[in-house]
Design a protein around this motif. Structure first.
Motif: not given
Length: 470
Positions: A157-168
């Motif tokens: 869930t935390i990993r993802g494509e460059k340029g996208t945002k994840v809120k922790l």
């Protein structure tokens, strides 16, 4: 007879055994016939349960999910955060973590007592730049609680494509409220060796930072060390602070430059209690002093290095107690591309110490200064005079750590705090409003990162330099 160990040893990662990969083979002291007879009995019961649920449950059941659930259920009974099931996607991501680069936030995570813990952010990664620190606990990802979640599900869930945002949402020791940290995913390069020559007391001191142990780390290290030795060094500092581990093949090759054949550099303890000792072929140690920098983000293979150099050669460790991971895993591939990663044995230091959940103690304990313990600002509303909240407290701590005096650090926005903010703004070409808006907050955090990169502010490094020349 001396033996050499070829292992992958990372916090929550792959393991390859001594002398080859042991998959489904009776290499660990168990009687295979007894195990086979027992398995047949148990699998008959499991098979009946599987058929019963698959064919008779009130609603249609996904066959793959049922199989994966059974495997996860068995692994969960072990209560071992490092023994996990990885589906095809998770297994592929796991492999990519040791490639030359990958996309994500750049942080090693682990499970500890049911909590998802940051082992360490990777150097210059989005996670590090966003202010994530070792031992932070992740409680939510994009607003969803991770309580009870599988570690690799959280990772995916935390990993993802460059340029996208994840809120922790982060719980940090010493803070009353969780931190909300938004991280923009990016490409995370795996440049693992950073070297330079430091000058201290008129001497050249070699400095090599190892940020993780990947496939190319050992060769990069050998080149860096050879260049420094050719230039002439009076001592060497090895920095594994914030290093979450990696390939033991890499750390093994590095240790063979420093640990003589007089003592093992690591010991492996099997489930039957028997231990194996592994040695280098080195006959003579370096003719200059070696110091190792460690902290609570130094884990797994880093701890193998720290333990070996401390106990086998009496080299000095400076910094803080390490993370504490003393088990070894092997990843067993399944036919569909998934993997089961299972803890097979413990690793022990040269003197036979098991550091699991204990860590390796430094010879000289030196804590980081306040500069390295600041917290990221989250400016939803501009901070102004007379306000009293935790964000103001974080801002006061930042200002003080970078040399702008405030009369208090309790979260009350005093007149002296306003003066300090104006002074900071004036020094950084910002409007001197005395209030902290998003632009001022961003600049404050940028300055903190820049100050953290300066050698003169790194008290652990300065201690190591003084130790070598004195």
């Amino acid at each position: 007879m001396n033996r050499k160990l070829l292992v992958i040893c990372m916090t929550g990662s792959l393991i390859v055994g001594a002398g080859g990969t042991y998959i489904g083979m009776n290499k660990w002291g168990e009687h295979s016939e007894t195990a086979a007879n027992s398995s047949e009995t148990v699998l008959s019961k499991v098979g009946k349960a599987y058929d019963l649920i698959l064919n008779n449950y009130v609603e249609k059941v996904d066959r793959d999910k049922l199989e994966e659930g059974a495997i996860k259920g068995m692994l969960s009974t072990l209560e071992d955060p490092y023994s996990v099931y990885m589906d095809k996607d998770s297994a592929k991501q796991f492999e990519q973590a040791l490639d030359s680069s990958f996309e994500g936030i750049g942080a090693e995570i682990s499970a500890e007592d049911g909590k998802v813990i940051i082992v360490s952010p990777i150097k210059n990664s989005p996670a590090e730049k966003a202010g994530i620190k070792a031992n932070d606990e992740i409680v939510k990802v994009d607003g969803e609680s991770v309580e009870g979640s599988d570690l690799y599900d959280v990772t995916q869930t935390i990993r993802g494509e460059k340029g996208t945002k994840v809120k922790l949402e982060i719980v940090r020791q010493g803070l009353e409220k969780p931190l909300q940290i938004a991280v923009v995913r990016d490409e995370v390069p795996q440049i693992t060796v950073h070297s330079s020559i430091k000058r201290e007391g008129g001497e050249n001191i070699g400095y090599i930072e190892i940020t993780s142990f990947s496939e190319d780390t050992a060769s990069e290290f050998h080149k860096a060390l050879a260049a420094q030795e050719q230039e002439g060094i009076a001592g060497l500092i090895l920095d594994v602070r914030g290093n979450p581990g990696g390939l033991l093949t890499s750390v093994n090759a590095i240790l063979e430059e420093f640990v003589t054949s007089d003592k093992p550099y690591v010991q492996i303890e099997h489930r039957n209690g028997k231990t194996e000792q592994f040695y280098s072929d080195l006959k003579q140690k370096k003719d200059y002093p070696v110091v190792v920098l460690v902290d609570n983000g130094s884990a797994s293979a880093s701890e193998i290095m720290a333990g070996a150099l401390k106990e086998a050669e009496n080299y000095t460790l400076i910094g803080e107690k390490t993370f504490g991971k003393g088990t070894v895993q092997q990843a067993v591939p399944m036919e569909d591309g998934s993997k089961i990663k299972l803890t097979l044995f413990k690793w022990l230091t040269p003197d036979g110490n098991w550091i699991h959940k204990q860590g390796v103690e430094p010879n000289l304990e030196v804590e980081k200064t306040a500069l390295y313990n600041t917290h990221p600002l989250q400016i939803e509303n501009t901070l102004k005079r007379e306000m009293n909240n935790e964000q103001v407290k974080y801002a006061q701590e930042i200002l003080t750590s970078i040399g702008y005096r405030t009369d208090r650090q309790d979260g009350y926005y005093s007149s002296q705090t306003e003066i300090a903010v104006k002074a900071f703004q004036g020094s950084n070409n910002l409007p001197e409003t005395g209030a902290i808006d998003s632009n001022t907050a961003e600049k404050m955090q940028q300055v903190v990162r820049e100050e953290m990169q300066k050698d003169e502010n790194d008290i652990q490094l300065q201690t190591a330099l003084h130790y070598i020349v004195n």
